[in-house]
Design a protein around this motif. Structure first.
Motif, PDB file in Angstrom:
ATOM      1  N   GLU A 154      39.208  73.971  77.656  1.00  0.00           N
ATOM      2  CA  GLU A 154      38.088  74.468  76.847  1.00  0.00           C
ATOM      3  C   GLU A 154      38.450  75.806  76.194  1.00  0.00           C
ATOM      4  N   TRP A 155      39.202  76.642  76.915  1.00  0.00           N
ATOM      5  CA  TRP A 155      39.640  77.919  76.335  1.00  0.00           C
ATOM      6  C   TRP A 155      40.519  77.663  75.118  1.00  0.00           C
ATOM      7  N   PHE A 156      41.433  76.710  75.216  1.00  0.00           N
ATOM      8  CA  PHE A 156      42.300  76.387  74.090  1.00  0.00           C
ATOM      9  C   PHE A 156      41.486  75.906  72.894  1.00  0.00           C
ATOM     10  N   GLU A 157      40.531  75.064  73.142  1.00  0.00           N
ATOM     11  CA  GLU A 157      39.714  74.543  72.034  1.00  0.00           C
ATOM     12  C   GLU A 157      38.931  75.660  71.357  1.00  0.00           C
ATOM     13  N   ALA A 158      38.508  76.638  72.121  1.00  0.00           N
ATOM     14  CA  ALA A 158      37.753  77.759  71.550  1.00  0.00           C
ATOM     15  C   ALA A 158      38.646  78.676  70.712  1.00  0.00           C
ATOM     16  N   HIS A 159      39.954  78.613  70.931  1.00  0.00           N
ATOM     17  CA  HIS A 159      40.903  79.477  70.212  1.00  0.00           C
ATOM     18  C   HIS A 159      41.833  78.668  69.308  1.00  0.00           C
ATOM     19  N   GLN A 160      41.386  77.503  68.897  1.00  0.00           N
ATOM     20  CA  GLN A 160      42.252  76.576  68.167  1.00  0.00           C
ATOM     21  C   GLN A 160      42.796  77.163  66.873  1.00  0.00           C
ATOM     22  N   ALA A 161      41.962  77.808  66.092  1.00  0.00           N
ATOM     23  CA  ALA A 161      42.387  78.299  64.777  1.00  0.00           C
ATOM     24  C   ALA A 161      43.480  79.357  64.901  1.00  0.00           C
ATOM     25  N   LYS A 199      48.972  81.301  79.850  1.00  0.00           N
ATOM     26  CA  LYS A 199      48.565  82.188  80.946  1.00  0.00           C
ATOM     27  C   LYS A 199      47.143  82.681  80.736  1.00  0.00           C
ATOM     28  N   ALA A 200      46.815  83.060  79.503  1.00  0.00           N
ATOM     29  CA  ALA A 200      45.458  83.538  79.218  1.00  0.00           C
ATOM     30  C   ALA A 200      44.427  82.455  79.498  1.00  0.00           C
ATOM     31  N   ALA A 201      44.747  81.223  79.143  1.00  0.00           N
ATOM     32  CA  ALA A 201      43.815  80.116  79.361  1.00  0.00           C
ATOM     33  C   ALA A 201      43.562  79.880  80.846  1.00  0.00           C
ATOM     34  N   PHE A 202      44.621  79.874  81.641  1.00  0.00           N
ATOM     35  CA  PHE A 202      44.451  79.635  83.077  1.00  0.00           C
ATOM     36  C   PHE A 202      43.797  80.830  83.764  1.00  0.00           C
ATOM     37  N   ALA A 252      41.551  82.750  82.342  1.00  0.00           N
ATOM     38  CA  ALA A 252      40.132  82.638  81.984  1.00  0.00           C
ATOM     39  C   ALA A 252      39.446  81.537  82.776  1.00  0.00           C
ATOM     40  N   ALA A 253      40.217  80.528  83.155  1.00  0.00           N
ATOM     41  CA  ALA A 253      39.652  79.402  83.909  1.00  0.00           C
ATOM     42  C   ALA A 253      39.498  79.707  85.391  1.00  0.00           C
ATOM     43  N   GLY A 254      40.056  80.840  85.856  1.00  0.00           N
ATOM     44  CA  GLY A 254      39.917  81.206  87.259  1.00  0.00           C
ATOM     45  C   GLY A 254      41.032  80.725  88.165  1.00  0.00           C
ATOM     46  N   LEU A 255      42.181  80.398  87.596  1.00  0.00           N
ATOM     47  CA  LEU A 255      43.313  79.978  88.427  1.00  0.00           C
ATOM     48  C   LEU A 255      43.757  81.162  89.285  1.00  0.00           C
ATOM     49  N   PRO A 256      43.968  80.965  90.587  1.00  0.00           N
ATOM     50  CA  PRO A 256      44.387  82.077  91.446  1.00  0.00           C
ATOM     51  C   PRO A 256      45.695  82.703  90.994  1.00  0.00           C
ATOM     52  N   GLU A 257      45.814  83.994  91.249  1.00  0.00           N
ATOM     53  CA  GLU A 257      47.003  84.743  90.854  1.00  0.00           C
ATOM     54  C   GLU A 257      48.266  84.119  91.436  1.00  0.00           C
ATOM     55  N   GLY A 258      49.277  83.994  90.597  1.00  0.00           N
ATOM     56  CA  GLY A 258      50.573  83.504  91.044  1.00  0.00           C
ATOM     57  C   GLY A 258      50.771  82.019  90.941  1.00  0.00           C
ATOM     58  N   VAL A 259      49.705  81.258  90.733  1.00  0.00           N
ATOM     59  CA  VAL A 259      49.839  79.795  90.659  1.00  0.00           C
ATOM     60  C   VAL A 259      50.481  79.382  89.339  1.00  0.00           C
ATOM     61  N   PHE A 260      50.166  80.104  88.258  1.00  0.00           N
ATOM     62  CA  PHE A 260      50.858  79.883  86.988  1.00  0.00           C
ATOM     63  C   PHE A 260      51.349  81.221  86.465  1.00  0.00           C
TER      64      PHE A 260
END
Length: 463
Positions: free
Chosen positions: A58-65, A170-173, A175-183
């Motif tokens: 969803e983050w990617f879709e919001a920043h598509q342009a 990285k910004a997308a994950f 923003a999605a709440g992925l725990p630190e270090g997972v990506f």
């Protein structure tokens, strides 16, 4: 001393991005963090992993342009097409999110009195993803999303041509709440990339790139007994049978050859046409290509952008010139594309006839806006020529006889067989190649297999 990498934009030759390479300390910190974070991440519910990946989409879709414009400036795809990569990312990611329910489920076995038996799919650990510039998000998402869904952590090394793509992922994950270090991502030199994948903390390597680079990856991890996925080169063929819907075949095959300026792993690079429709096919193909507008990637009117760099364009120019010297006929007048100049990434598209397999342009990967077209007299001749290649990523046949087309497709040495289409990845199908196109596979429910290891449970019931 910290070294720097520069991204030279093919649009105007300017320095578009400058980034420092990660230091040895930063590389080791990333590995240690990834290893520690993975253990916790593997213990989260699949539903939570799915929800975080969905939010990243969803983050990617919001920043598509803005992402589309960045792609254009980094690697040269016309802006009118570039933002479509976000739509492709979303399609693939959402398929894999849904498929993970089945793909990661334990394998249950028939009842056996006195025993409970099943097979769990467990994450392999830390996955290194090495991604290319030509489809910078689509190639990366094939491995990143299923790796995360399976409970692995990921360290991404993206091409120096497209470093912003790693940062946007990285910004997308985040923003999605992925725990630190997972990506995480690292900007690395070639030597440090080799050292990264040789680390004992890396459990799987997913690589997309050239055949020589793929061979280097294999050699780098030899003796470590870890999984390696290699998506390498292609010289993908299409065959136009005499019964094909000719207008549809021309439009589809030519778009498959020239989209992204021919810089597609599964782009059409060789076309074989039945003698009965050959002249008409060539005439229609030339008409389509002459309608292209070669221009700056940031110009909305551009339909054919520059190649990624001047050396890539000059390589293709060399293939074309050599083929013409050997007797090939060039059908596109370069004067109709005034931006096309030697020493620049701007290259006129070209259609060649009177070609044969002794010419480099018919057996060596071009990765540019050129296609050779050969006349054939039978299905047998076409299949033999299509298989006469060191590569085997995709192959396409255009015909209205579906049963015969499938029979012919079964004879092709290829990872994906298309009929009446080309140059498309369906996320429900395994993406794989044979010969020098690589080994391993991504996408589909099968794509999770390389990113997990089976663990068998054999339990004897007491009492």
């Amino acid at each position: 001393m910290t070294t720097m990498q520069q991204t030279i934009s093919p649009v105007d030759g300017s320095v578009y991005v400058t980034r420092p390479h990660a230091s040895q300390t930063e590389i080791q910190q990333a590995l240690t963090l990834a290893e520690r974070a993975q253990k916790n991440w593997a213990g989260t519910d699949l539903a939570e992993r799915q929800a975080i990946c969905a939010k990243a989409v969803e983050w990617f879709e919001a920043h598509q342009a803005e992402i589309g414009l960045e792609i254009s400036w980094q690697m040269g795809r016309p802006v009118r097409y570039a933002k479509g990569e976000v739509a492709g990312l979303a399609e693939r990611a959402r398929y894999m999110i849904a498929a993970s329910e089945t793909a990661l489920a334990p394998v249950t076995l028939p009842d056996k009195p006195g025993f409970t038996r099943y097979i769990r799919r467990e994450p392999v650990g830390v996955v290194a993803v090495i991604a290319p510039w030509n489809y910078p998000y689509l190639t990366a998402v094939n491995s990143i999303v299923p790796a995360l869904l399976a409970g692995n952590s990921v360290i991404l090394k993206h091409s120096a041509q497209t470093p912003l793509c790693a940062e946007r992922l990285k910004a997308a994950f985040d923003a999605a709440g992925l725990p630190e270090g997972v990506f995480q991502f690292l900007h690395l030199s070639h030597d440090d990339t080799t050292a990264l994948i040789q680390s004992t903390q890396i459990s799987h390597v997913a690589f997309t790139g050239s055949v020589p680079a793929g061979a280097h990856v294999e050699q780098a991890v030899a003796g470590r007994f870890i999984g390696v996925g290699l998506e390498l080169g292609g010289k993908d063929p299409a065959y136009i049978r005499e019964d094909a819907d000719l207008d549809a075949a021309v439009e589809t095959a030519i778009d498959g050859a020239f989209f992204n300026s021919g810089q597609s792993c599964c782009g059409i690079e060789r076309i074989y046409v039945h003698a009965s429709v050959y002249d008409t096919f060539v005439e229609k193909a030339v008409a389509i290509v002459n309608q292209y507008t070669l221009g700056r990637s940031d110009d909305p009117d551009t339909t054919l952008g520059p190649l990624v760099r001047a050396s890539a364009a000059d390589f293709v120019r060399g293939q074309i010139a050599e083929a013409v010297a050997q007797g090939a006929v060039a059908h596109i007048d370069e004067k109709n594309f005034p931006l096309s100049k030697a020493g620049t990434p701007y290259l006129a598209p070209q259609i060649l006839t009177q070609v044969d397999h002794s010419m480099r342009v018919m057996h060596e990967e071009s990765f540019g806006p050129v296609v050779g077209i050969m006349k054939v007299s039978s299905d047998e001749e076409a299949i033999a020529l299509m298989n006469d290649s060191d590569f085997g990523l995709t192959a396409s046949i255009f015909t209205q006889d579906i049963d015969t087309g499938i029979t012919l497709g079964e004879q092709l040495e290829t990872g994906t067989f298309f009929m009446n289409r080309c140059d498309y990845l369906d996320p429900a199908l395994a993406w794989t190649g044979v010969k020098q196109s690589g080994r391993g596979f991504t996408l589909s429910v099968l794509g999770f297999e390389a990113l997990t290891r089976p663990k068998s449970f054999h339990i004897k019931t007491l009492g």
